[in-house]
Design a protein around this motif. Structure first.
Motif, PDB file in Angstrom:
ATOM      1  N   GLU A 469      34.928  36.587  25.654  1.00 11.60           N
ATOM      2  CA  GLU A 469      34.421  37.960  25.628  1.00 11.60           C
ATOM      3  C   GLU A 469      34.595  38.622  26.990  1.00 11.60           C
ATOM      4  N   PHE A 470      34.336  37.864  28.063  1.00 11.52           N
ATOM      5  CA  PHE A 470      34.542  38.425  29.397  1.00 11.52           C
ATOM      6  C   PHE A 470      36.022  38.683  29.646  1.00 11.52           C
ATOM      7  N   LEU A 471      36.868  37.713  29.316  1.00 11.19           N
ATOM      8  CA  LEU A 471      38.296  37.855  29.586  1.00 11.19           C
ATOM      9  C   LEU A 471      38.900  39.047  28.853  1.00 11.19           C
ATOM     10  N   GLU A 472      38.364  39.344  27.671  1.00 11.14           N
ATOM     11  CA  GLU A 472      38.868  40.486  26.915  1.00 11.14           C
ATOM     12  C   GLU A 472      38.558  41.815  27.606  1.00 11.14           C
ATOM     13  N   LYS A 473      37.543  41.800  28.472  1.00 21.21           N
ATOM     14  CA  LYS A 473      37.175  43.032  29.188  1.00 21.21           C
ATOM     15  C   LYS A 473      38.089  43.302  30.377  1.00 21.21           C
ATOM     16  N   LEU A 474      38.785  42.267  30.852  1.00 21.35           N
ATOM     17  CA  LEU A 474      39.669  42.459  31.995  1.00 21.35           C
ATOM     18  C   LEU A 474      40.868  43.309  31.611  1.00 21.35           C
ATOM     19  N   ALA A 475      41.244  44.183  32.503  1.00 17.06           N
ATOM     20  CA  ALA A 475      42.455  44.980  32.265  1.00 17.06           C
ATOM     21  C   ALA A 475      43.659  44.050  32.211  1.00 17.06           C
ATOM     22  N   PRO A 476      44.616  44.320  31.347  1.00 17.19           N
ATOM     23  CA  PRO A 476      45.796  43.449  31.241  1.00 17.19           C
ATOM     24  C   PRO A 476      46.450  43.210  32.598  1.00 17.19           C
ATOM     25  N   GLY A 477      46.721  41.953  32.897  1.00 14.55           N
ATOM     26  CA  GLY A 477      47.391  41.609  34.150  1.00 14.55           C
ATOM     27  C   GLY A 477      46.481  41.418  35.337  1.00 14.55           C
ATOM     28  N   THR A 478      45.172  41.623  35.156  1.00 18.58           N
ATOM     29  CA  THR A 478      44.246  41.460  36.277  1.00 18.58           C
ATOM     30  C   THR A 478      44.300  40.031  36.809  1.00 18.58           C
ATOM     31  N   PHE A 479      44.630  39.904  38.079  1.00 20.61           N
ATOM     32  CA  PHE A 479      44.699  38.603  38.770  1.00 20.61           C
ATOM     33  C   PHE A 479      45.610  37.609  38.036  1.00 20.61           C
ATOM     34  N   LYS A 480      46.651  38.121  37.403  1.00 21.46           N
ATOM     35  CA  LYS A 480      47.560  37.245  36.664  1.00 21.46           C
ATOM     36  C   LYS A 480      48.146  36.185  37.589  1.00 21.46           C
ATOM     37  N   GLY A 481      48.063  34.940  37.161  1.00 17.09           N
ATOM     38  CA  GLY A 481      48.590  33.836  37.942  1.00 17.09           C
ATOM     39  C   GLY A 481      47.679  33.338  39.031  1.00 17.09           C
ATOM     40  N   LEU A 482      46.559  34.018  39.264  1.00 15.53           N
ATOM     41  CA  LEU A 482      45.643  33.603  40.317  1.00 15.53           C
ATOM     42  C   LEU A 482      44.537  32.677  39.816  1.00 15.53           C
ATOM     43  N   PHE A 483      44.356  32.612  38.506  1.00 10.95           N
ATOM     44  CA  PHE A 483      43.310  31.731  37.985  1.00 10.95           C
ATOM     45  C   PHE A 483      43.738  31.203  36.622  1.00 10.95           C
ATOM     46  N   ASN A 484      43.067  30.135  36.216  1.00 13.35           N
ATOM     47  CA  ASN A 484      43.361  29.469  34.953  1.00 13.35           C
ATOM     48  C   ASN A 484      42.393  29.968  33.878  1.00 13.35           C
ATOM     49  N   PRO A 485      42.787  30.898  33.028  1.00 11.45           N
ATOM     50  CA  PRO A 485      41.855  31.483  32.061  1.00 11.45           C
ATOM     51  C   PRO A 485      41.344  30.492  31.027  1.00 11.45           C
ATOM     52  N   ASN A 486      41.978  29.326  30.925  1.00 12.00           N
ATOM     53  CA  ASN A 486      41.546  28.322  29.953  1.00 12.00           C
ATOM     54  C   ASN A 486      40.649  27.246  30.567  1.00 12.00           C
ATOM     55  N   GLY A 487      40.317  27.408  31.848  1.00 13.67           N
ATOM     56  CA  GLY A 487      39.519  26.397  32.523  1.00 13.67           C
ATOM     57  C   GLY A 487      38.023  26.599  32.353  1.00 13.67           C
ATOM     58  N   ARG A 488      37.263  25.551  32.662  1.00 12.74           N
ATOM     59  CA  ARG A 488      35.802  25.654  32.673  1.00 12.74           C
ATOM     60  C   ARG A 488      35.423  26.759  33.653  1.00 12.74           C
ATOM     61  N   ALA A 489      34.622  27.700  33.189  1.00 14.65           N
ATOM     62  CA  ALA A 489      34.277  28.869  33.990  1.00 14.65           C
ATOM     63  C   ALA A 489      32.944  28.662  34.708  1.00 14.65           C
ATOM     64  N   ILE A 490      32.861  29.164  35.931  1.00 17.73           N
ATOM     65  CA  ILE A 490      31.622  29.083  36.718  1.00 17.73           C
ATOM     66  C   ILE A 490      31.349  30.448  37.347  1.00 17.73           C
ATOM     67  N   PRO A 491      30.045  30.730  37.622  1.00 20.75           N
ATOM     68  CA  PRO A 491      28.869  29.904  37.392  1.00 20.75           C
ATOM     69  C   PRO A 491      28.316  30.076  35.981  1.00 20.75           C
ATOM     70  N   ASP A 492      27.250  29.339  35.697  1.00 17.29           N
ATOM     71  CA  ASP A 492      26.574  29.462  34.400  1.00 17.29           C
ATOM     72  C   ASP A 492      25.419  30.447  34.468  1.00 17.29           C
ATOM     73  N   VAL A 493      24.723  30.456  35.590  1.00 16.45           N
ATOM     74  CA  VAL A 493      23.543  31.296  35.796  1.00 16.45           C
ATOM     75  C   VAL A 493      23.527  31.708  37.262  1.00 16.45           C
ATOM     76  N   ALA A 494      22.455  32.365  37.683  1.00 18.98           N
ATOM     77  CA  ALA A 494      22.346  32.799  39.075  1.00 18.98           C
ATOM     78  C   ALA A 494      20.878  32.872  39.471  1.00 18.98           C
ATOM     79  N   ALA A 495      20.667  33.074  40.762  1.00 21.59           N
ATOM     80  CA  ALA A 495      19.333  33.299  41.315  1.00 21.59           C
ATOM     81  C   ALA A 495      19.515  33.964  42.671  1.00 21.59           C
ATOM     82  N   GLN A 496      18.434  34.469  43.237  1.00 26.67           N
ATOM     83  CA  GLN A 496      18.496  35.060  44.564  1.00 26.67           C
ATOM     84  C   GLN A 496      19.146  34.090  45.540  1.00 26.67           C
ATOM     85  N   ALA A 497      19.928  34.635  46.506  1.00 31.16           N
ATOM     86  CA  ALA A 497      20.702  33.764  47.388  1.00 31.16           C
ATOM     87  C   ALA A 497      20.784  34.273  48.825  1.00 31.16           C
TER      88      ALA A 497
END
Length: 602
Positions: A469-497
């Motif tokens: 669902e997130f990947l579908e929101k990216l404009a076509p070609g965004t960061f093409k070749g810079l990341f593996n869209p089929n890989g485990r995605a991080i992070p899962d959650v967040a908190a103040q940092a």
């Protein structure tokens, strides 16, 4: 009886043959390139002792993984039915043929059962041997390698094994592992604190509908305290118990020591009810907790994690050993493998703490794939036993963990010299919960929040809906070749940092980094465990299937962060958006809503 010369020669040769190692065809098992930043120095001293760890294939890990998915799936009737230490060990015990083959090989090199340490399941074997013997065993040459930051490792770039052993050994380390395993602390955010300005102290509370009472103190925009976090994450008024069997822990490495006196100052300032309480210290591999050298990372982890969870029994694991190894000072032991020592220990612990927070990691590409996969399987074992593991996602945005964009390289180490986003490990392991960072009230993504996609681990099933669902929101070609869209995605959650008020050596400071986010999120997980255990239920264990199920169907259980981004590698990085994103995951916790959800589960 007289023995002829011919007979004597035959018998003597037979004896020599029995005493000598068998002749086997040695085949290269693994090779690696020296990662950038490392320089080969002198040959390693031949008398230097190394703890050689041999990973024997686990006989039935797929069955353990299936158990894990079922007991972690909130829609499965087995949810929460964690396995015992013995049940886990039975599932991962290696095949006897593999154990026999490895034992025979060690015996050929003069090592007896007395020299061998085994994990309870038998899937890890450890022997302490000098470099000279290791080089003979592995047909390898060890050198001292020095990193640009001054840290050093004793490593080889290639090793071999008798060909018949390849099917019985997954890998042997330390050999090709060049990971430095450093704190995820954005040190450039480390600055001495100043008191809140009078105007800020008198400012009206900030309206945050999801917070406890619908508002958060204005001071929380510049000074994060335990009170701020409990307000922001809707946990004001919840007090856990000390005697339910629930436990919480933080890990410490690289001579990061947690100060008892600083903890008392922190409690006096932020958690008065906790004054005069403390934490247990468990030493691993000779780990110390030197009270004259308090560490910012260790104090941050223990003060906030144990401040949020008081009075739940707390433990600080201090693991000995750190780079650099300096061979010219007479050292005879290589002690720079602290993370492996902690992993050995915790996997051998029948009843580990139910929540463990770690704020250390390294570039995923510096970790051999087989090593990363096996360590990740170790985390799965802990999850199956009911342990929740949180790891900070990193402080380099989409970059290589370096919080300074000016020095980020973002270049692959595999010979291609290709520019890529570089995720961190262990956060990239699907069996841990990776925690990104936010800042300010209302919350926005902090710009150093580590996020992206693994190049080692495929997208796990629990991300099958949210990540596409997130990947579908990216404009076509965004960061093409810079990341593996089929890989485990991080992070899962967040908190103040950022802007966390901690005490170090008697003084109050600000500290920032996802090193703060991981113990913060872990603190609220421990409170959820308290609620479940008090209700006669199990601990939460492996969190991610639950997190993604909740994130997709329960509006408000996580505070969705929709502003901010995580620049790195010369790009603006990903944007925080509605729903899951690779900056803040599903967002920050709403403890009140999450508590009702987890109490409704079996």
């Amino acid at each position: 009886m007289r023995v002829s010369l011919k007979t004597w020669v035959v018998l003597a040769l037979a004896g020599l043959t029995a005493a000598a190692p068998s002749v086997h065809t040695v085949k290269v098992k693994e090779t690696t390139r020296v990662p950038r930043g490392w320089t080969k120095r002198d040959k390693a001293p031949r008398d230097l002792l190394i703890d050689l760890r041999i990973a024997i294939p686990q006989s039935n890990f797929p069955a353990l993984e299936q158990h894990l998915w079922e007991i972690s799936d909130p829609f499965n009737e087995r949810y929460g039915a964690h396995l015992s230490h013995e049940e886990v060990n039975e599932l991962i015990a290696p095949h006897p043929e593999s154990v026999g083959a490895v034992d025979a090989w060690l015996a050929e090199h003069g090592l007896t059962e007395a020299d061998i340490a085994r994990s309870p399941a038998g899937d890890w074997v450890k022997v302490r041997v000098p470099v000279g013997k290791v080089e003979n065993m592995l047909d390898a040459t060890y050198h001292v390698y020095e990193h640009a930051d001054g840290s050093t490792l004793v490593r080889t770039t290639s090793y071999g094994l008798p060909e018949h052993l390849h099917a019985h050994v997954e890998f042997i380390q330390p050999t090709t592992l060049f990971s430095r395993f450093r704190p995820n602390k954005a040190t450039f955010h480390f600055s001495q604190a100043v008191s809140a300005a009078p105007a800020e102290e008198n400012a009206p509370a900030i309206s945050v509908p999801s917070a406890s009472g619908g508002s958060v103190d204005a001071s929380c925009n510049t000074n994060i305290t335990v009170t701020c976090l409990k307000q922001l994450y809707n946990a004001v008024g919840y007090t856990p118990l000390a005697n339910t069997g629930n436990q919480v822990a933080a890990t410490g490495y690289l001579e990061e020591f947690a100060s008892f006196s600083d903890l008392q100052l922190f409690f006096k300032s932020q958690v008065p009810a906790a004054v005069n309480s403390s934490f247990n210290v468990i030493s691993i591999n000779g780990g110390l907790n030197n009270q004259t050298e308090p560490g910012g990372e260790a104090n941050l982890d223990t003060q906030f994690l144990f401040g949020i969870t008081h009075p739940i029994p707390a433990t600080f694991f201090t693991t000995g050993g750190r780079p650099p190894f300096i061979p010219d000072i007479g050292s005879t032991e290589n002690t720079n493998e602290p993370y492996l020592d902690w992993l050995d220990f915790i996997l051998n612990t029948p009843h580990p703490p139910q929540t463990i927070s770690t704020s250390y990691a390294d570039d995923e590409q510096t970790v051999p794939v087989n090593f990363a996969q096996r360590v990740c399987q170790g985390f799965a074992q802990l999850g199956a036993k009911g342990v929740s593991l949180t790891f900070s996602s990193g402080d380099g945005g989409v970059g290589d963990g370096d919080p300074d964009p000016a020095t980020q390289e973002c270049i692959t180490n595999d010979g291609r010299n290709k520019t890529e986003f570089l995720p961190l490990f262990p956060p990239s392991c699907p069996f841990v919960t990776a925690v990104g960072g936010t800042i300010h009230v209302p919350e926005t993504a902090v710009d150093f929040s580590g996020g992206g996609f693994s190049n080692v681990f495929d997208r796990p099933l629990f991300q099958a809906v949210a990540v596409p669902e997130f990947l579908e929101k990216l404009a076509p070609g965004t960061f093409k070749g810079l990341f593996n869209p089929n890989g485990r995605a991080i992070p899962d959650v967040a908190a103040q940092a950022d802007n966390f008020l901690v005490f170090i050596d008697g003084e109050e400071f600000h500290i920032g980094g996802t090193s703060a986010a991981a113990p913060t999120f872990a603190g609220f997980v421990s409170l959820l465990n308290d609620a479940r255990i008090r209700a006669g239920k199990s601990s939460l264990g492996f969190l991610n299937p639950l997190i993604y199920s909740i994130g997709l169907v329960h509006t408000g259980a996580f505070n969705d962060i929709t502003t901010g981004n995580n620049p790195g590698c010369g790009t603006e990085g990903f944007n925080a958006t509605a729903g899951w994103d690779p900056v803040t995951g599903f967002g920050t916790p709403n403890f009140g809503i999450l508590k009702e959800i987890v109490l409704a589960l079996p």
